[in-house]
Design a protein around this motif. Structure first.
Motif: not given
Length: 306
Positions: A142-143, A160-161, A96-104, A120-123
């Motif tokens: 996005c998925d 979404c890429v 249910g989770y994905k690893c993504m880049a982030y910044a404060p 649910q029903n992601p791009g």
């Protein structure tokens, strides 16, 4: 003289999640500094004077709430549904989770990775998308294995890429024509469409620009944020604030440019059929003084001869 690109941020747009945005929106790291081979880019968002070409090399300090950190830049597991640091290559987040880049918020570039929820029903690849609150959050619709890119900061929408898959030493992209761009090495790696700068064969509203993370050895499609400006000889701070077919380059490379600013939009040209409009300008190899990839041996830029 050695012709160099202006100090610009190419605005790739949200490497793992960010996206390109409009100039002046203050975005993520874009590439380029005087040395085209280095780039610091951050979130893939576009702004004037950003950081997209130059992938940022430092590790992230992440302030997420996960538990059990195993090393300075190691991943942590997610407990009680909380977000935690993760490995973008391993995609080691819970279901249910994905690893993504982030910044404060307020930072100009991605600083780390964290687990964010997948709706649910992601791009899918190519679908329109939206980021929650801003490119820096790492939260989008996005998925798995995808990120919202080329973000418009006015409404937080993008496309979404795919994220690069594999490992840092052996990576791949699902699309045969896509190129893995190391937006922020170790943090953000995104698959963008490869292109030819002389053909400008990118989708509408995108320009074919150098991937500064590869030292300009490859060209990729980036969102174009010139709006009503970005014509030849217009001032610029980032590569993607010039019209398609133009590149933000040093102002001293054209007499028509304002010499009091750092960058100005100059034209790509074909060395085998040189056509330049600037006074005294010549079609000089884009790779002057650097290794020339065979596929782009004819790519030049219209500048004053050195």
């Amino acid at each position: 003289m050695m012709h160099k690109p202006a100090r610009i941020l190419t605005l790739l747009c949200a490497a793992l999640l960010g996206g390109c945005s409009d100039p002046g929106a203050g975005v993520t790291a874009a590439p380029s500094t005087d040395d085209p081979s280095t780039s610091t880019d951050s979130t893939g968002s576009t702004t004037v004077a950003p950081t997209t070409g130059e992938p940022t090399t430092g590790t992230t300090t992440g302030t997420t709430t996960g538990t059990s950190t195993t090393s300075d830049d190691a991943t942590t597991s997610v407990t009680d549904g909380e977000e935690a640091m993760c490995d973008v290559w391993q995609q080691d987040c819970p279901d249910g989770y994905k690893c993504m880049a982030y910044a404060p918020e307020g930072e100009p570039a991605f600083v780390g990775n964290k687990c964010t929820p997948v709706i649910q029903n992601p791009g899918k690849v190519g679908d329109p998308c939206i980021v929650e609150d801003g490119w820096w959050t790492g939260v989008d619709d996005c998925d798995y294995g995808l990120a919202c890119w080329n973000i418009n900061h006015d409404d937080n929408t993008g496309q979404c890429v795919a994220l690069c898959s594999g490992t840092e030493d052996s990576y791949d992209c699902p699309g045969s024509a896509d190129i893995c761009v190391f937006w922020v090495p170790g943090i953000a790696h995104v698959c963008l469409q490869g292109c030819d700068p002389l053909l400008q064969d990118c989708p509408d509203a995108q320009g074919c620009l150098p991937d500064w993370a590869s030292g300009g050895q490859q060209f990729v499609c980036l969102a174009e944020y010139s709006f009503e400006e970005g014509q030849e000889f217009d001032p610029c701070q980032f590569s993607n604030v010039c019209d398609p077919g133009l590149l933000c380059w040093g102002s001293d490379s054209a007499l028509e440019c304002d010499q009091d600013i750092g960058g100005c939009c100059l034209s790509f040209c074909d060395i085998t059929d040189p056509q330049c409009t600037g006074e005294g300008a010549e079609c000089v190899s884009f790779y002057e003084g650097r290794e020339v990839p065979p596929a782009f041996a004819d790519v030049g830029i219209c500048v004053l001869p050195g």
